[in-house]
Design a protein around this motif. Structure first.
Motif, PDB file in Angstrom:
ATOM      1  N   HIS A 173       0.814  -1.464   0.050  1.00 53.52           N
ATOM      2  CA  HIS A 173      -0.119   0.071   0.425  1.00 53.52           C
ATOM      3  C   HIS A 173       0.910   0.974   0.043  1.00 53.52           C
ATOM      4  CE1 HIS A 173      -3.731  -2.709   0.855  1.00 53.52           C
ATOM      5  NE2 HIS A 173      -2.903  -2.395   1.900  1.00 53.52           N
ATOM      6  N   GLU A 174       0.235   2.411  -0.423  1.00 53.43           N
ATOM      7  CA  GLU A 174       0.743   3.836  -0.241  1.00 53.43           C
ATOM      8  C   GLU A 174       1.147   3.893   1.124  1.00 53.43           C
ATOM      9  OE1 GLU A 174       2.848   5.579  -2.405  1.00 53.43           O
ATOM     10  OE2 GLU A 174       2.530   4.114  -3.890  1.00 53.43           O
ATOM     11  N   LEU A 175       1.811   4.439   2.042  1.00 55.04           N
ATOM     12  CA  LEU A 175       1.539   5.164   2.811  1.00 55.04           C
ATOM     13  C   LEU A 175       0.332   5.714   2.947  1.00 55.04           C
ATOM     14  CD1 LEU A 175       3.382   4.112   5.452  1.00 55.04           C
ATOM     15  CD2 LEU A 175       4.911   5.873   5.035  1.00 55.04           C
TER      16      LEU A 175
ATOM     17  N   LEU B  75       4.386  -1.435  10.283  1.00 56.55           N
ATOM     18  CA  LEU B  75       6.017  -0.528   9.919  1.00 56.55           C
ATOM     19  C   LEU B  75       6.751  -1.739  10.370  1.00 56.55           C
ATOM     20  CD1 LEU B  75       5.743   3.075  10.522  1.00 56.55           C
ATOM     21  CD2 LEU B  75       4.771   1.310   8.657  1.00 56.55           C
ATOM     22  N   GLU B  76       7.749  -2.322   9.157  1.00 58.43           N
ATOM     23  CA  GLU B  76       9.000  -3.276   9.366  1.00 58.43           C
ATOM     24  C   GLU B  76      10.158  -2.959   9.038  1.00 58.43           C
ATOM     25  OE1 GLU B  76      10.010  -6.164  10.783  1.00 58.43           O
ATOM     26  OE2 GLU B  76      11.715  -5.537   9.374  1.00 58.43           O
ATOM     27  N   ALA B  77      11.246  -2.971   9.195  1.00 57.38           N
ATOM     28  CA  ALA B  77      11.789  -2.018   8.556  1.00 57.38           C
ATOM     29  C   ALA B  77      12.740  -2.955   7.907  1.00 57.38           C
ATOM     30  CB  ALA B  77      12.965  -1.572   9.758  1.00 57.38           C
ATOM     31  N   LYS B  78      12.684  -4.104   7.608  1.00 58.26           N
ATOM     32  CA  LYS B  78      13.094  -4.641   6.134  1.00 58.26           C
ATOM     33  C   LYS B  78      11.964  -5.693   5.937  1.00 58.26           C
ATOM     34  CE  LYS B  78      17.974  -4.844   7.955  1.00 58.26           C
ATOM     35  NZ  LYS B  78      17.766  -4.492   9.202  1.00 58.26           N
ATOM     36  N   TYR B  79      12.043  -7.372   6.007  1.00 59.26           N
ATOM     37  CA  TYR B  79      11.085  -7.997   5.333  1.00 59.26           C
ATOM     38  C   TYR B  79       9.981  -8.694   6.392  1.00 59.26           C
ATOM     39  CZ  TYR B  79      14.346 -11.618   5.124  1.00 59.26           C
ATOM     40  OH  TYR B  79      15.159 -12.716   5.805  1.00 59.26           O
TER      41      TYR B  79
ATOM     42  N   HIS C 159       3.058  -2.632   5.956  1.00 62.98           N
ATOM     43  CA  HIS C 159       4.695  -2.037   5.239  1.00 62.98           C
ATOM     44  C   HIS C 159       5.633  -2.381   5.137  1.00 62.98           C
ATOM     45  CE1 HIS C 159       1.680   1.296   3.724  1.00 62.98           C
ATOM     46  NE2 HIS C 159       1.722   1.604   5.232  1.00 62.98           N
ATOM     47  N   GLN C 160       6.690  -3.337   4.235  1.00 69.01           N
ATOM     48  CA  GLN C 160       7.747  -3.487   5.072  1.00 69.01           C
ATOM     49  C   GLN C 160       8.458  -1.880   3.940  1.00 69.01           C
ATOM     50  OE1 GLN C 160       7.690  -8.065   3.547  1.00 69.01           O
ATOM     51  NE2 GLN C 160       6.490  -7.455   1.920  1.00 69.01           N
ATOM     52  N   LEU C 161      10.018  -2.903   4.044  1.00 66.77           N
ATOM     53  CA  LEU C 161      11.067  -1.505   3.713  1.00 66.77           C
ATOM     54  C   LEU C 161      11.025  -0.877   4.177  1.00 66.77           C
ATOM     55  CD1 LEU C 161      11.983  -3.193   0.576  1.00 66.77           C
ATOM     56  CD2 LEU C 161      13.563  -2.984   2.238  1.00 66.77           C
ATOM     57  N   THR C 162       9.887   0.161   5.448  1.00 69.95           N
ATOM     58  CA  THR C 162       9.694   1.559   6.315  1.00 69.95           C
ATOM     59  C   THR C 162      10.414   1.334   7.483  1.00 69.95           C
ATOM     60  OG1 THR C 162       7.629   1.265   4.898  1.00 69.95           O
ATOM     61  CG2 THR C 162       7.327   3.163   7.273  1.00 69.95           C
ATOM     62  N   GLU C 163      11.072   2.178   7.473  1.00 70.60           N
ATOM     63  CA  GLU C 163      11.855   2.298   9.052  1.00 70.60           C
ATOM     64  C   GLU C 163      11.717   3.555   9.734  1.00 70.60           C
ATOM     65  OE1 GLU C 163      15.819   2.170   7.214  1.00 70.60           O
ATOM     66  OE2 GLU C 163      16.657   2.822   9.437  1.00 70.60           O
ATOM     67  N   VAL C 164      11.508   3.061  10.568  1.00 74.97           N
ATOM     68  CA  VAL C 164      10.959   4.603  11.538  1.00 74.97           C
ATOM     69  C   VAL C 164      12.219   5.269  12.181  1.00 74.97           C
ATOM     70  CG1 VAL C 164       9.697   5.263  13.685  1.00 74.97           C
ATOM     71  CG2 VAL C 164       8.250   3.570  12.868  1.00 74.97           C
TER      72      VAL C 164
ATOM     73  N   ALA D 212       2.869  11.777  15.650  1.00 75.06           N
ATOM     74  CA  ALA D 212       3.691  11.028  14.552  1.00 75.06           C
ATOM     75  C   ALA D 212       4.744   9.868  14.230  1.00 75.06           C
ATOM     76  CB  ALA D 212       3.016  12.532  13.723  1.00 75.06           C
ATOM     77  N   VAL D 213       4.213   9.619  13.463  1.00 72.23           N
ATOM     78  CA  VAL D 213       5.680   8.389  13.566  1.00 72.23           C
ATOM     79  C   VAL D 213       6.637   9.230  12.224  1.00 72.23           C
ATOM     80  CG1 VAL D 213       7.002   6.561  12.928  1.00 72.23           C
ATOM     81  CG2 VAL D 213       4.448   6.614  14.759  1.00 72.23           C
ATOM     82  N   VAL D 214       7.762   9.429  12.191  1.00 68.50           N
ATOM     83  CA  VAL D 214       8.439   9.443  11.156  1.00 68.50           C
ATOM     84  C   VAL D 214       8.772   8.287  10.346  1.00 68.50           C
ATOM     85  CG1 VAL D 214       9.857  11.101   9.790  1.00 68.50           C
ATOM     86  CG2 VAL D 214       8.988  12.169  11.683  1.00 68.50           C
ATOM     87  N   THR D 215       8.618   8.355   9.480  1.00 65.64           N
ATOM     88  CA  THR D 215      10.117   7.407   8.340  1.00 65.64           C
ATOM     89  C   THR D 215      10.120   7.849   6.905  1.00 65.64           C
ATOM     90  OG1 THR D 215       7.794   6.603   6.856  1.00 65.64           O
ATOM     91  CG2 THR D 215       7.700   6.007   9.061  1.00 65.64           C
ATOM     92  N   ASN D 216      11.463   6.791   6.326  1.00 61.92           N
ATOM     93  CA  ASN D 216      11.816   7.139   5.374  1.00 61.92           C
ATOM     94  C   ASN D 216      10.954   7.050   4.129  1.00 61.92           C
ATOM     95  OD1 ASN D 216      10.847   4.239   4.995  1.00 61.92           O
ATOM     96  ND2 ASN D 216      12.795   3.271   4.586  1.00 61.92           N
ATOM     97  N   ARG D 217       9.431   7.002   4.331  1.00 60.63           N
ATOM     98  CA  ARG D 217       8.819   7.202   3.657  1.00 60.63           C
ATOM     99  C   ARG D 217       7.311   8.395   3.572  1.00 60.63           C
ATOM    100  NH1 ARG D 217       5.899   1.389   2.910  1.00 60.63           N
ATOM    101  NH2 ARG D 217       5.199   2.227   1.368  1.00 60.63           N
TER     102      ARG D 217
END
Lengths: 399, 88
Positions: free
Chosen positions: A10-12, A45-49, A185-190, A202-207
């Motif tokens: 999904h889109e964030l 939110l998962e940073a890897k898979y 959301h995979q590959l999504t790092e906080v 709020a949470v700030v992620t790489n996306r």
């Protein structure tokens, strides 16, 4: 069904009701049970898979024969959820409850197991102390009576204990959460968590940035990193735990065998591989690389129990990260300092077997805003109250 | 990953000769609150990066000394006697 369709990308979204950090069994199970309680606007939110961390690195042992009444009640809740999991999630998680044996090699060990057997029985857990003859009957291939450095004196026999396919559990919870409306959301790092006025906003992620009032830290190996973002000190330290698998053999081992004196546990997977792990490395480290010292030590101890394995080849070894607390119990629930910030961390060497119970109870906790009774002993505030839950039956306790 | 430590007495030795003694922390003062002392006992910085920490040379000279190590890569940058100049 191809893996890509088990959960969708999904889109964030700009905002979610609940943001869960960590796409392992704890995060995904919490999301799944939240959707069942009607909370559906969730991001995981998962940073890897998903399943990259502890959920894919553990030795997949399920049991509830712990030592403290608090721990036993909690892990028993998890075993009961695991027993229904294939039905509940409509996915074969390959749970084999083929029995669990904890060996004692000295008088003190036997006393400890006897105490556990009695506490287990008082709590309604199928668990009893058995003598070497019965051990040999249950496990004919084990060196019970032959020459040994540490002769086997007794064992704690826990028939409902067993092993499971850990990847299947992670995938099934991810599919269940996805079907319930949650976004994985995979590959999504906080990178940051915003908490103006002492409440999560709020949470700030790489996306991108996500607005939310509730954040759950369900990570292992990143528990301190995430909590540092909101200045919550934790009573835990990260240690690697190493494990290995052998080449596949015909089925011969029909129980999980554990020996804390020999620092080893072993089971045979449905594929025929022997899966064996040790206690944690005794220094803080986030490294996932294996060591020769472990491979040597593990093999040596395994051969004391099963000398005939001398020519069996080790296929691969790996490490997982264990967040060790001083009382070998997890830290769960809301934190006093920040409104809307929840944690389920400190899962040491007992995280995978607890996944369903942790998810089930954390979902209730988040949905209702009240801490379920079964979670109360494990609150973060227990350290400042000096009320620890000394779980001396955890896998890493052997000193 | 395994690592080696440079013991200020014995030189470079494998990690299994040593006992990890935890991070170097500053003790609360005598008149600090019970909460400060409890936090000192239980809470750990647990950084993913460099940490100054205690090590004990258990299998040899029995010296407690300090090391600065990266907890992610396990690279040991320096070791030193407590209160002494850095040895390497």
């Amino acid at each position: 069904m191809p893996a890509s369709r088990m959960w969708r990308d999904h889109e964030l979204k700009e905002s979610y009701d609940v943001v869960i950090i960590g796409g392992g069994v704890h995060g995904l199970a919490t999301a799944y049970y939240l959707t069942k309680l009607g909370v559906k606007n969730i991001a995981i939110l998962e940073a890897k898979y998903i399943g990259f961390g502890g959920s894919g690195r553990n030795t997949a042992i399920i049991r509830s024969n712990y030592r403290t009444p608090e721990g036993i009640a909690f892990y028993d809740h998890s075993v009961k959820l695991y027993e229904q999991l294939a039905l509940d999630l409509d996915f074969n998680v390959m749970f084999s409850q083929h029995g669990h044996l904890t060996l004692a090699h000295n008088e003190r060990g036997v006393t400890g197991l006897r105490e556990r057997a009695h506490t287990n029985q008082l709590m309604g857990i199928d668990s009893r102390l058995i003598q070497p003859r019965e051990i040999q009957e249950l496990c004919p291939m084990m060196n019970v009576f032959g020459p040994q450095r540490y002769p086997i004196q007794a064992a704690l026999y826990h028939p409902p204990g067993g092993i499971i396919r850990h990847d299947a559990v992670v995938w099934a919870y991810a599919r269940g959460a996805d079907r319930g409306g949650a976004h994985v959301h995979q590959l999504t790092e906080v990178n940051d968590i915003e908490t103006p006025n002492g409440a999560v906003s709020a949470v700030v992620t790489n996306r991108g940035r996500i607005k939310t009032g509730i954040v759950l830290n369900a990570t292992a190996g990143y528990a301190s990193t995430i909590c540092d973002m909101v200045n919550i000190p934790l009573a835990l330290e990260t240690h690697p735990l190493q494990a290995f698998v052998s080449e596949a053999l015909k089925p011969w081992l029909h129980h999980v065998i554990v020996s804390s004196t020999l620092h080893i546990y072993i089971s045979q997977s449905d594929r025929g591989e022997l899966v064996s792990g040790a206690e944690v490395d005794d220094y803080l480290s986030y490294s996932l690389r294996g060591t020769l010292a472990f491979a040597e030590g593990g093999a040596t101890h395994l051969l004391e129990l099963f000398p005939f394995l001398a020519n069996v080849k080790m296929l691969r070894q790996w490490a997982g990260l264990c967040d060790m607390t001083p009382d070998y119990s997890p830290i769960m629930g809301p934190v006093d300092e920040i409104k809307g910030f929840y944690i389920t961390v400190g899962w040491g060497t007992y995280g995978f077997k607890a996944g369903p119970a942790s998810g089930h109870l954390m979902a209730q906790c988040i949905q209702s805003g009240k801490t379920p009774k079964m979670l109360e002993p494990f609150l973060n505030s227990r350290f400042l109250r000096d009320q620890l839950v000394g779980e001396k039956a955890a896998a890493s306790v052997s000193h | 990953m395994s690592l080696q430590l440079n013991c200020p007495n014995c030189g470079v030795r494998p990690v299994w000769e040593f006992h990890y003694g935890g991070p170097l922390k500053s003790r609360p003062t005598q008149d600090a609150s019970a909460e400060a002392w409890t936090s000192y006992i239980y809470h750990k910085p647990n950084p993913r990066g460099d940490q100054k920490e205690w090590w004990y040379h258990r299998s040899a000279c029995k010296l407690w000394f300090l090391a600065e190590r990266n907890t992610q890569s396990n690279n040991v940058h320096t070791t030193q006697r407590f209160g002494a100049e850095e040895s390497k």
